[in-house]
Design a protein around this motif. Sequence first.
Motif, PDB file in Angstrom:
ATOM      1  N   LEU A  37     -10.720 -21.507 -12.313  1.00  0.00           N
ATOM      2  CA  LEU A  37      -9.490 -21.844 -11.604  1.00  0.00           C
ATOM      3  C   LEU A  37      -8.952 -23.195 -12.048  1.00  0.00           C
ATOM      4  N   LEU A  38      -9.829 -24.179 -12.110  1.00  0.00           N
ATOM      5  CA  LEU A  38      -9.386 -25.513 -12.506  1.00  0.00           C
ATOM      6  C   LEU A  38      -8.923 -25.526 -13.967  1.00  0.00           C
ATOM      7  N   PHE A 138      -7.915 -13.349 -11.558  1.00  0.00           N
ATOM      8  CA  PHE A 138      -8.478 -13.888 -10.334  1.00  0.00           C
ATOM      9  C   PHE A 138      -8.190 -12.923  -9.191  1.00  0.00           C
ATOM     10  N   VAL A 139      -9.060 -12.921  -8.201  1.00  0.00           N
ATOM     11  CA  VAL A 139      -8.855 -12.135  -6.984  1.00  0.00           C
ATOM     12  C   VAL A 139      -9.078 -13.047  -5.785  1.00  0.00           C
ATOM     13  N   PHE A 140      -8.480 -12.677  -4.657  1.00  0.00           N
ATOM     14  CA  PHE A 140      -8.550 -13.509  -3.471  1.00  0.00           C
ATOM     15  C   PHE A 140      -8.670 -12.655  -2.226  1.00  0.00           C
ATOM     16  N   GLY A 277     -11.701 -17.269  -2.949  1.00  0.00           N
ATOM     17  CA  GLY A 277     -11.296 -16.887  -4.291  1.00  0.00           C
ATOM     18  C   GLY A 277     -12.441 -16.336  -5.110  1.00  0.00           C
ATOM     19  N   GLY A 278     -12.105 -15.661  -6.181  1.00  0.00           N
ATOM     20  CA  GLY A 278     -13.126 -15.122  -7.076  1.00  0.00           C
ATOM     21  C   GLY A 278     -12.481 -14.578  -8.330  1.00  0.00           C
ATOM     22  N   SER A 304      -5.265  -8.969  -5.901  1.00  0.00           N
ATOM     23  CA  SER A 304      -4.201  -9.828  -6.407  1.00  0.00           C
ATOM     24  C   SER A 304      -3.037  -8.941  -6.811  1.00  0.00           C
ATOM     25  N   GLN A 305      -1.869  -9.546  -6.928  1.00  0.00           N
ATOM     26  CA  GLN A 305      -0.677  -8.800  -7.348  1.00  0.00           C
ATOM     27  C   GLN A 305      -0.675  -8.707  -8.871  1.00  0.00           C
ATOM     28  N   SER A 306      -1.618  -7.952  -9.391  1.00  0.00           N
ATOM     29  CA  SER A 306      -1.772  -7.789 -10.834  1.00  0.00           C
ATOM     30  C   SER A 306      -1.713  -6.310 -11.182  1.00  0.00           C
ATOM     31  N   PRO A 307      -1.550  -5.984 -12.477  1.00  0.00           N
ATOM     32  CA  PRO A 307      -1.374  -4.579 -12.872  1.00  0.00           C
ATOM     33  C   PRO A 307      -2.623  -3.732 -12.620  1.00  0.00           C
ATOM     34  N   VAL A 308      -2.435  -2.417 -12.690  1.00  0.00           N
ATOM     35  CA  VAL A 308      -3.571  -1.495 -12.671  1.00  0.00           C
ATOM     36  C   VAL A 308      -4.499  -1.869 -13.824  1.00  0.00           C
TER      37      VAL A 308
END
Length: 444
Positions: A37-38, A138-140, A277-278, A304-308
């Motif tokens: 993340l950083l 990333f996922v949250f 987070g992860g 997360s708002q990411s693609p399939v």
Amino acid sequence: MAIRRGRRPQTRRGAATTPTGDTPSSAAVSASAEQLLLAALERGGDTLETGRYLVTYREGMAEEGAKALKAQDFRMADARDFAGQAVALEDAGDAEALNFPEIGVAVVTAAALQAHGMSTFEAAASDSPIEVIEPEYFVFAEGSDYMRGFLAAANTIARDLKGAPVPGEDEEEIEPEVLGATWGLIRCRVPPSTRSGVGIRVAVLDTGMDLGHPDFAGRPMTTQTFVGQPVQDLHGHGTHCIGTACGPKSPPGATPRYGVAYASRIFVGKVLTNSGGGTGAGVLAGMNWAIANRCAVISMSLGSQSPVQAAYTAAGQAALSAGCLIIAAAGNAASQTGAPANSPTIMSVASLDPTLVPSSFSNFGKIEIAAPGRDVFSSWPRPTRYRTISGTSMACPHVAGCAALWAQTSASMRGATLWRKLQATARRLPFPGSRVGAGLVQAP
């Protein structure tokens, strides 16, 4: 192996590919979520990509895919080298790749792809056991501060690294119901059900669990962390979700019943840190573990708002083939369903208000079923003990708990059969399927 060679890993919009040695993402695969993340914040941009990559093998070719990576001289760790396949990315040492054999996926570093002459691509040649190499995201926990905008999370991340937990953005202190059961359980017809979930393994992949919560005293739990932190939940999200899916039938005093499958066997997989987070690979590690342990129900209130992503789709298919069912929150962005719930092999859950209308925050599009998600009362880490919050995260464990009750009805009620039963028995609602799927989940 038909792989393009001699080129730096190619990425789509804003991808986080870096030269060897620049960031933790280009070193060993064991970099932590916080480090990634950083590093992503230092790179700039507004992408959810971590800088690592997910290699998904073709269906039925997990062994061949792993051998193909080894043939390219990747330093590879394998989840089978760990008891119960309980392996966190941090356990991979100096490995460049970590293989998850149950789901047919490996996570690799960008530097390793470059060093071994491989590049990312949408689809491999037909003779390759590798289907696709795609960015890891990333996922949250749904509702986390991170979901408000990636770059805006900088200060939050800094605070998290000092140990301060992050509350969900939809949290609201509400006086709990003092008699009977929560509105969600009543709407799902849980109290009159004669099923308890006994004998059914339910895995909840989240921020962990308050292992000393008095409402769960004496309950058998199998616990594992995949994020380099103890399973003990310092965030709250995981404890709340486990409470809804598996909480007690008769909480102490005037506390209402808030748990569905009160006699199920709980598997706690900590795939998100205490900051909520992860990474996709951490979640996949938890999915691999839950499938290896044949958990009939796997609940994931994250995304997360990411693609399939092919990796999640492969994991969902592996689960169904093994007699497991993965259930995931659709997301709280009032937008299209996010990952991993947007994969066709994972059951996506939307949120309903107490009036049984779709919640304003609930994502839409690919939705299989709906459940109570607004103002949901459940367990919370001590000393608070209970809290009422909202989100598709709260809807997901209602479905997971009901799935465990249905799974108890028959040894054959597993995987795709269980998926179909949940949809067939749902209460129909006067809203489009894109908002509520088959309708409101119902207990047997």
